[in-house]
Scaffold this motif. Structure first.
Motif, PDB file in Angstrom:
ATOM      1  N   GLN B  31      71.807   1.875 -22.108  1.00  0.00           N
ATOM      2  CA  GLN B  31      73.234   2.069 -21.905  1.00  0.00           C
ATOM      3  C   GLN B  31      73.669   3.518 -21.996  1.00  0.00           C
ATOM      4  N   PHE B  32      72.812   4.403 -22.517  1.00  0.00           N
ATOM      5  CA  PHE B  32      73.216   5.808 -22.549  1.00  0.00           C
ATOM      6  C   PHE B  32      72.812   6.527 -21.273  1.00  0.00           C
ATOM      7  N   TYR B  34      73.702   6.788 -17.336  1.00  0.00           N
ATOM      8  CA  TYR B  34      74.702   6.425 -16.335  1.00  0.00           C
ATOM      9  C   TYR B  34      74.068   6.623 -14.959  1.00  0.00           C
ATOM     10  N   CYS B 118      70.896  17.533 -17.731  1.00  0.00           N
ATOM     11  CA  CYS B 118      71.047  16.394 -18.637  1.00  0.00           C
ATOM     12  C   CYS B 118      72.264  15.564 -18.250  1.00  0.00           C
ATOM     13  N   SER B 119      73.365  16.268 -17.900  1.00  0.00           N
ATOM     14  CA  SER B 119      74.610  15.532 -17.678  1.00  0.00           C
ATOM     15  C   SER B 119      74.632  14.795 -16.354  1.00  0.00           C
ATOM     16  N   THR B 120      73.591  14.940 -15.551  1.00  0.00           N
ATOM     17  CA  THR B 120      73.513  14.135 -14.330  1.00  0.00           C
ATOM     18  C   THR B 120      73.477  12.656 -14.690  1.00  0.00           C
ATOM     19  N   HIS B 122      73.278  11.617 -18.365  1.00  0.00           N
ATOM     20  CA  HIS B 122      73.721  11.377 -19.739  1.00  0.00           C
ATOM     21  C   HIS B 122      75.102  11.993 -19.927  1.00  0.00           C
ATOM     22  N   ARG B 123      76.124  11.096 -20.069  1.00  0.00           N
ATOM     23  CA  ARG B 123      77.473  11.660 -20.216  1.00  0.00           C
ATOM     24  C   ARG B 123      77.941  11.448 -21.635  1.00  0.00           C
TER      25      ARG B 123
END
Lengths: 959, 123
Positions: B31-32, B34, B118-120, B122-123
């Motif tokens: 779930q972490f 996206y 990372c933020s691609t 993991h938000r």
């Protein structure tokens, strides 16, 4: 600290929601118990994640794609007044409110209350059950009881039936009420709103012989004078006024034409902090000032008075006269009617009426003197004439003026019914409680500050089978009350004057407003003059001023955790109200912050902690309504102290002769900012516009910006997008809408007062307030501080597990699942924008609160660091959409949550790699500067220095 | 014939009763993470690249590790897995011998970036 007064509750019980806090003992115990089982599972092999299921719709709702939100236009209704909003809904759950760009009251922004309404909807303490005398019932049994009572009412023509509402602007509710009073001619409809614009109505009657609605077109104003009005952040039109005001204050390149703001007030308000010139005067002195100004305006700018402020008044009058038809005098809602009448007269004399000051018919369905209305109701109740009292919303037992003793009168009514969102103080004394629908669950309509109508549509089915005012009233008219949808449609079928009603209806719902429904401007005769006042006696001791709390208002939002935790403008207090004194007055009385005092007025006393407010008028005590409630819910109960016992109907906003005396002891107040000084650093840069004209490069000259190469780290390359933000300090008015919008969008938890006291606030964005002047003559500067997204971020290279990294599009990323909670990053951050989950602040238990969460953002647990992400979920969503559509992201396509709600457009976000983009052009302005530039962090968030426009004829700001 | 097949009884029951069929997720990310499906399909990643030969599975199984390392392997070099857009739904598609050249060309044409931020995900 022992308190003898039971209005204070020990701090430990003030927590937010039902968040579980793990104490030392339970954590150890947990590990003891689990230690054995952990050892066993380790041998069982690697564990997969929990099984997840997919449950597809059998009959999917039209247009619903799981993962893609839908947006519906409706309005947020505060004290009866509407502001157009667009609500983001994920699979039938509203999660976030945005402004409606087409709506005149919002222009795409929202006020603080627009953001918080989503949490009100999901408040677990809402009334869920129809009750009669504290026993559970249901709607059918209420209807049965009503049906049995109606025949007698019909025969008597409604004698003994009274209906109490707050301000009604809804055309359909107004029509229903009129229908009920027509069907039951001896019934009465009373209205009372504790914090409504009573003074404005009284003054309009004095000046024009009738009640009129007044609003302002500040986009046309070059000079604005506020007579005790916090128009930039308070009131039904504040969002629009802030937008218009800021639009006339922008300095870009060589365009240096700025408007000018004069503020005369008793309280230190955000509007006062924005003023180019400000005077802090006692309440009655503001009326005297208005009289003097009126004479000066009439005499062409010469002050006919002498005295300490003669030169101020004269310069102000001349400035107003020099801008005839392009100035505006705004009287405060809480000032005396005389000040309003004088303002009307001056506006008329200056030719502002019809230009910057617009008069229309009243927005209310039945405008009237609400205080007289309430007095009549109480008299009728006390005399035993009221058999059935229907209270639609509101909380009169808590918030009616104390001298009327509403609760005593209520006890004489045999059959009282309260339709209410919460079972509050009034519900505790009524026979029936009917849960009310929140406006996000309901069909309806409402008017905004200029009369524009919005048809409200529901975002979800009512959570608790509640009812609305429309249904309650319909029950008196029909044997089976119609659904609100039918009632609203029936009203507008008759009143829309549209040739194609279905098209009209669909268009009104789709755009969120009824085009052309703003009330037409009126041309009024010149206002009647006020007789000269007889000389006022010397001011009596201490003035006591009542103000609605900026967020909790009259108390209705006491159970909204976001609003309790949101730092108040300027003082940055949370979770409490206080007894506000000016520095000089506090010194004279020997009082300091947090000292407990007893405040006495007209024989009544309350106790509260002192808070010293720079810039407040001397010999003035200011207290805020809405606190000290007993029946608000888990969040609001016992927060602060109740000042309503001091408030009487003949002096709703101000009274004299108050006394303050220390009773010993302290009461801790949680504030998020304790220091207002810049200590010689160039943090919030502010200069008169003349400085900019003389030397446009003055900002950069003040800063020590090191060379780009003066760093150990190679420069970043951004081949695609490079996200950045520019914040215009001239535009920021400290309304705090950005802070609460960020909280709503990013699932930011509420920590409660105890944690606030140890500075563990979780808001990702804060608005710093600096006082560059003195305590008596403050010069306030506001500076929103989100994460700077530094290129050479001090936080990135100290993380031992690379949980915070730099992206190829300029973001400083935060990966929660990697973070182990060393907090080295926060230690190293010079801007202190990082927030750590010291405890499990997020509520993982309450079902209703889970519904509000944004599914696109992780809900963080304890032990992880978080911070502003530039709303990375919005960036990625826009990126994916643009790839799917084979194009690049357009300028303005991504609005961060803070940008979206800012009424003044102070925050601008976008791609720095496109020089034509708004954000790139703003960063090219000479006023642009980074915060703490000397540290060479190269932040992607920079500021535009604030400029003011002082009147050259007024060398000093105050006397 | 298929309309009355016993194997499809759960579907008919679901339609009759209005209750959803409870499918167990096989291709399930934590779930972490996206994950957006549409952008992968749009950029030329075929079904069987990640899901394996679903058409040949009597009972669906997870054919690929779905670890972060496995995802990054493609993200670091999309050229070795990308296929023409019109072949995305071709479940039997096999990479041509000149995948390196074809991939390089498609990456350029479709504007595919090597997203390893990372933020691609993991938000």
């Amino acid at each position: 600290m022992k308190h003898t007064d039971d209005s204070f509750v020990p701090l430990a019980s003030l927590t937010a929601g039902t968040a579980e806090k793990q104490t030392e003992a339970t954590r150890r115990r947990f590990l003891e118990v689990m230690g054995a089982s952990i050892a066993m599972t380790a041998m069982a092999g690697c564990t997969r994640q929990p099984t997840e299921f997919i449950l597809p719709y059998v009959t999917p709702p039209e247009g619903a794609i799981p993962g893609r939100p839908s947006y519906y236009a409706t309005a947020s209704v505060v004290n009866g007044y509407a502001q157009g909003i667009v609500v983001e809904s994920h699979l039938g759950r509203p999660t976030k409110v945005e402004g409606n760009p087409q709506h005149p009251a919002s222009m795409g922004a929202t006020a603080v209350h627009g953001q918080s309404c989503v949490l009100d909807l999901y408040d677990p303490d809402r009334a869920k059950q129809v009750t009669e005398n504290d026993e559970s019932r249901d709607w059918e049994s209420f209807q049965l009881a009503l049906t049995q009572a109606l025949p007698a009412l019909r025969t008597s023509g409604g004698a003994g039936l009274s209906i109490l509402t707050e301000t009604v602007t809804s055309p359909s509710v107004g029509a229903q009420l009129k229908a009920v009073t027509a069907a039951y001619p001896n019934a009465h409809w009373y209205q009372f709103d504790p914090a409504g614009p009573h003074t404005a109505r009284d003054a309009a009657r004095i000046a024009f012989g009738r009640i009129v609605n007044t609003y302002y077109r500040l986009d046309r104003a070059d000079v604005v004078l506020s007579l005790d009005s916090d128009f930039l952040t308070t009131g039904a039109g504040s969002t629009r006024y802030a937008h218009d005001f800021a639009s006339r204050r922008q300095v870009r390149g060589s365009h240096v034409d700025m408007n000018r703001l004069y503020v005369v007030e008793s309280e230190m308000t955000p509007t006062g902090g924005k003023a180019d010139h400000r005077l802090a005067l006692r309440y009655a002195d503001i009326e005297a000032f208005a009289r003097q100004l009126s004479k000066a305006v009439a005499s062409g700018g010469k002050s006919v008075e002498t005295g300490p402020r003669a030169w101020w008044i004269s310069a102000l009058a001349q400035d107003l006269l020099a801008h005839r038809g392009a100035c505006a005098i705004i009287p405060g809602d809480h000032q005396s009617p005389t000040v309003h009448v004088l303002a009307h007269a001056m506006n008329a004399a200056l030719g502002n009426a019809g230009s910057t000051v617009i008069y229309t018919d009243p927005i209310e369905a039945a405008p009237g003197d609400q205080l007289t209305s309430l007095r009549e109701l109480v008299a009728e109740m006390s005399a035993g004439h009221v058999q059935m009292l229907l209270i639609l919303g509101g909380n009169p037992v808590y918030s009616a003026p104390a001298d009327l003793s509403f609760h005593t009168a209520l006890s004489k009514v045999p059959n009282s019914i309260h339709l209410s969102l919460h079972a509050n103080e009034t519900s505790a004394l009524t026979r029936w409680i009917i849960p009310q629908k929140h406006f996000l669950e309901d069909w309806g309509d409402a008017r905004s500050f200029d009369g524009t109508v919005t048809i409200l549509q529901p975002l979800l089915q009512p959570l608790y089978n509640g009812r609305s005012s429309l249904e309650m009233l319909d029950a008196f008219l029909f044997p089976v009350p119609r659904p609100p949808y039918d009632i609203v449609r029936a009203y507008w079928t008759a009143n829309s004057k549209a040739a194609d009603f279905e098209g009209w209806w669909r268009s009104a719902l789709q755009s969120g407003l009824v085009v052309g429904s703003a009330l037409p401007p009126l041309t009024l005769a010149a206002p009647r003059a006020i007789p000269d006042s007889t000389t006022d006696g010397p001011p009596s001791h201490l003035d006591l001023l009542f103000r609605p709390d900026p967020y909790i208002l009259d108390g209705r939002y006491a159970n909204n955790a976001w609003l309790q935790e949101l730092p108040k403008p300027l003082t940055k207090l949370t979770w409490d109200n206080a007894v506000h004194l000016s520095p000089k007055t506090a010194q004279r009385l020997g009082l300091e912050n947090e000292h407990l005092v007893e405040l006495t007025s007209r024989g009544q006393s309350v106790r509260g902690p002192v808070w010293i407010s720079d810039g407040q008028a001397d010999d003035t005590v200011i207290v805020h309504l809405g606190y000290g409630r007993r029946n608000a819910g888990k969040v609001g109960n016992n927060a602060g102290f109740n000042v309503y016992p001091l408030r009487s109907s003949d002096a709703l906003w101000a009274t004299g002769g108050a006394q303050v005396r220390a009773i010993g002891g302290k009461y801790r107040l949680a504030t998020t900012q304790t220091d207002y000084r810049m200590e010689g650093r160039e943090l919030a840069i502010c200069e008169p516009v003349a400085t900019y004209v003389q030397d446009p490069d003055f900002v950069k000259k003040r800063l020590e910006i090191p060379e780009r190469t003066e760093t150990l780290y190679p420069p970043w390359k951004y081949p695609g997008y490079s996200w950045g933000m520019s914040i215009d300090l001239t535009a920021c008015v400290d309304c705090m809408a950005c802070v609460i919008a960020c909280q709503a969008e990013n699932n930011i938890p509420v920590v409660g007062k105890e944690e606030q006291l140890v500075n563990r606030e979780m808001h990702w964005l804060r608005v710093d307030v600096y006082n560059h002047g003195s305590a008596e003559a403050p010069e306030m500067r506001y500076q929103p501080v989100p994460c700077m997204h530094c290129e050479d971020a001090p936080c990135e290279y100290v993380c031992p597990v690379a949980a915070t990294t730099h992206s190829s599009d300029g973001l400083n990323e935060m990966t929660y699942n990697r973070c182990i909670g060393t907090r080295y990053c926060s230690n190293n951050c010079p801007y202190k924008v990082r927030r750590f989950n010291f405890l499990l602040y997020n509520d993982w238990i309450t079902d209703q609160l889970k519904m509000q969460r944004n599914p696109d953002v992780t809900v963080r647990s304890r032990g992880v660091m978080e911070k502003c992400t530039y709303c990375v979920q919005r960036i990625r969503e826009a990126e994916i959409r643009s790839i799917d559509e084979n194009r690049s992201i357009r300028d303005g396509e991504i609005l961060t949550a803070c940008q979206q709600v800012c009424p003044t457009r102070a925050i601008v976000f976008g791609d720095l790699n496109q020089p034509a983009n708004r954000v790139a052009r703003l960063k090219a302005e000479k006023l642009d500067y980074p915060l703490l530039a000397e540290l060479n962090t190269r932040p992607h968030t920079t500021y535009l220095a604030e400029l003011r426009n002082p009147n050259p004829a007024l060398k000093e700001r105050t006397d | 014939m298929w309309a009355v097949a016993p194997a499809l009884e759960p579907v008919r029951e679901s339609y009759r009763s209005g209750k959803s069929i409870q499918w167990t997720r096989v291709y399930d990310l934590p779930q972490f993470v996206y994950f957006d499906h549409s952008v992968h399909i749009h950029q030329g990643i075929g079904c069987n690249s990640c899901h394996g030969r679903i058409d040949k599975m009597a009972l669906t199984y997870q054919a690929v590790p779905l670890t972060m390392e496995w995802c990054l392997d493609c993200h670091r070099d999309p050229a070795k897995n990308v296929r023409p857009r019109d072949k995305v739904f071709d479940i039997a598609y096999q990479q041509p011998p000149n995948q390196a050249a074809l991939g390089a060309r498609l990456v350029k044409e479709y504007g595919i970036r090597s997203l390893t931020n990372c933020s691609t995900c993991h938000r």
